[in-house]
Motif scaffolding. Structure first.
Motif, PDB file in Angstrom:
ATOM      1  N   ASN A  42       0.931  -1.150  -0.006  1.00  0.00           N
ATOM      2  CA  ASN A  42      -0.068  -0.023   0.094  1.00  0.00           C
ATOM      3  C   ASN A  42       0.868   1.192   0.111  1.00  0.00           C
ATOM      4  O   ASN A  42       0.715   2.175   0.788  1.00  0.00           O
TER       5      ASN A  42
ATOM      6  N   HIS B 164       3.133   4.506  -0.563  1.00  0.00           N
ATOM      7  CA  HIS B 164       2.943   6.028  -0.840  1.00  0.00           C
ATOM      8  C   HIS B 164       4.052   6.441  -1.102  1.00  0.00           C
ATOM      9  O   HIS B 164       5.208   6.004  -1.225  1.00  0.00           O
TER      10      HIS B 164
ATOM     11  N   TYR C 106      -6.087  -4.632   6.080  1.00  0.00           N
ATOM     12  CA  TYR C 106      -4.945  -3.857   5.603  1.00  0.00           C
ATOM     13  C   TYR C 106      -4.782  -3.796   4.292  1.00  0.00           C
ATOM     14  O   TYR C 106      -5.050  -4.656   3.442  1.00  0.00           O
ATOM     15  N   PRO C 107      -4.709  -2.688   3.462  1.00  0.00           N
ATOM     16  CA  PRO C 107      -4.984  -2.321   2.334  1.00  0.00           C
ATOM     17  C   PRO C 107      -3.838  -3.050   1.589  1.00  0.00           C
ATOM     18  O   PRO C 107      -2.604  -2.967   1.597  1.00  0.00           O
ATOM     19  N   ARG C 108      -4.150  -3.931   0.341  1.00  0.00           N
ATOM     20  CA  ARG C 108      -3.216  -4.767  -0.390  1.00  0.00           C
ATOM     21  C   ARG C 108      -3.488  -3.832  -1.944  1.00  0.00           C
ATOM     22  O   ARG C 108      -4.398  -4.137  -2.514  1.00  0.00           O
ATOM     23  N   THR C 109      -2.422  -3.424  -2.200  1.00  0.00           N
ATOM     24  CA  THR C 109      -2.470  -2.500  -3.802  1.00  0.00           C
ATOM     25  C   THR C 109      -1.372  -3.098  -4.444  1.00  0.00           C
ATOM     26  O   THR C 109      -0.554  -2.275  -4.902  1.00  0.00           O
TER      27      THR C 109
ATOM     28  N   ASP D 199       1.500  -0.977  -6.275  1.00  0.00           N
ATOM     29  CA  ASP D 199       2.781  -0.995  -5.707  1.00  0.00           C
ATOM     30  C   ASP D 199       3.998  -1.270  -6.774  1.00  0.00           C
ATOM     31  O   ASP D 199       5.022  -0.548  -6.574  1.00  0.00           O
TER      32      ASP D 199
ATOM     33  N   SER E   1       0.167   4.750   5.294  1.00  0.00           N
ATOM     34  CA  SER E   1      -0.860   3.965   4.492  1.00  0.00           C
ATOM     35  C   SER E   1      -2.120   4.138   5.042  1.00  0.00           C
ATOM     36  O   SER E   1      -2.997   3.907   4.385  1.00  0.00           O
TER      37      SER E   1
END
Length: 282
Positions: A28, A30, A67-70, A74, A187
């Motif tokens: 995630n 940034h 929890y964000p999984r991107t 990524d 995140s």
């Protein structure tokens, strides 16, 4: 960018290199993560990032499952930043059996602040970081690992881990990146709704105000100033865990003799359902 999932494939990919520069993440990503990757690149002969959401550092009531999984975003960001190797182990790759051997940092550092409000957190962090270090740096004469200063206590624990285990790894701290309004990039900012996002900057503002108040008055007033800062944030609808001034050397409260010592202001507070942390060296 080469993507590998197993420890064996990672070691094969890194075999030609002598000095990996490593950035560990939970994904995630940034701009703060990407800044660490870019900062790492000139420090080694191969740039390695990891993405692994580490179950060991989440308490049962925390957000491991959500929890964000991107993943695709990524990978694109890491490749654009010049990452050479992405290590993305599955849970069974990194923990093929229950991880019963764990790294326990000293209680006087690990059980305060974040460790007080998240019991066992730094055991989980230290254990996964040690394991990742063994995956990336095994057999290497030297290496570099980047960690963001936003997780101030975590970085201190990892520095001491490397020192006490005599690992040939240099820990380099990356400055906290902030949005234009001063909010530290995280995140978990993605959990905030529009109204909460506008309010979130008040945590960094509260730390600035507390730091200025401590620096301008007797150090003996610190506890009252901390309490005032907590109450002011709570009055805005936050649920603060701590806003506190500590010595940078050991994160213990400063004493009267520490008036000229390097200090850091640290805070953690929940806004809605999102828990945010930040710090400011003063």
């Amino acid at each position: 960018m080469k993507i590998v999932h197993t420890i064996a494939d990672l070691r094969t990919a890194l075999a030609p290199f002598q000095r990996p520069a490593f950035v560990a993440t939970m994904g995630n990503l940034h701009d703060g993560h990407i800044a660490l990757v870019k900062q790492a690149k000139p420090l080694g002969d191969v740039t390695v990032a990891s993405i692994f959401v580490n179950r060991l550092q989440f308490a049962p009531h925390e957000d491991f499952d959500t929890y964000p999984r991107t993943w695709e975003a990524d990978c694109s960001k890491l490749e654009a930043a010049g990452c050479d190797v992405l290590f993305a182990p599955r849970e069974t790759d990194l923990y093929p059996e229950p991880q019963t051997y764990k790294v326990h940092p000293p209680a006087e550092l690990a059980n305060i602040l974040e460790g007080h409000f998240r019991p066992g957190f730094f055991v989980g962090v230290s254990t996964v970081v040690m394991k990742l270090f063994m995956c990336v740096f095994a057999g290497k004469p030297a290496g570099v690992a980047m960690f963001g200063k936003k997780d101030y206590q975590q970085q201190m624990i990892i520095r001491r881990l490397v020192q006490q285990f005599a690992l040939p790894i240099e820990i380099v701290g990356g400055d906290t990146l902030r949005a234009a309004d001063g909010l530290a990039l995280s995140s978990r900012n993605g959990y905030l709704n529009e109204q909460e996002r506008a309010e979130a900057v008040q945590l960094s503002q509260a730390l600035k105000a507390l730091g200025a108040a401590v620096k301008s008055g007797p150090i003996g007033d610190r506890e009252q100033l901390e309490e005032n800062a907590m109450q002011a944030l709570a009055a805005r609808g936050w649920k603060p865990d701590y806003l506190t001034v500590r010595r940078r050397t050991d994160l213990l409260p400063p004493e009267a003799s520490d008036a000229a010592a390097p200090l850091v202001v640290l805070g953690a507070a929940k806004l809605g359902t999102t828990r945010l942390i930040d710090n400011l060296e003063i």
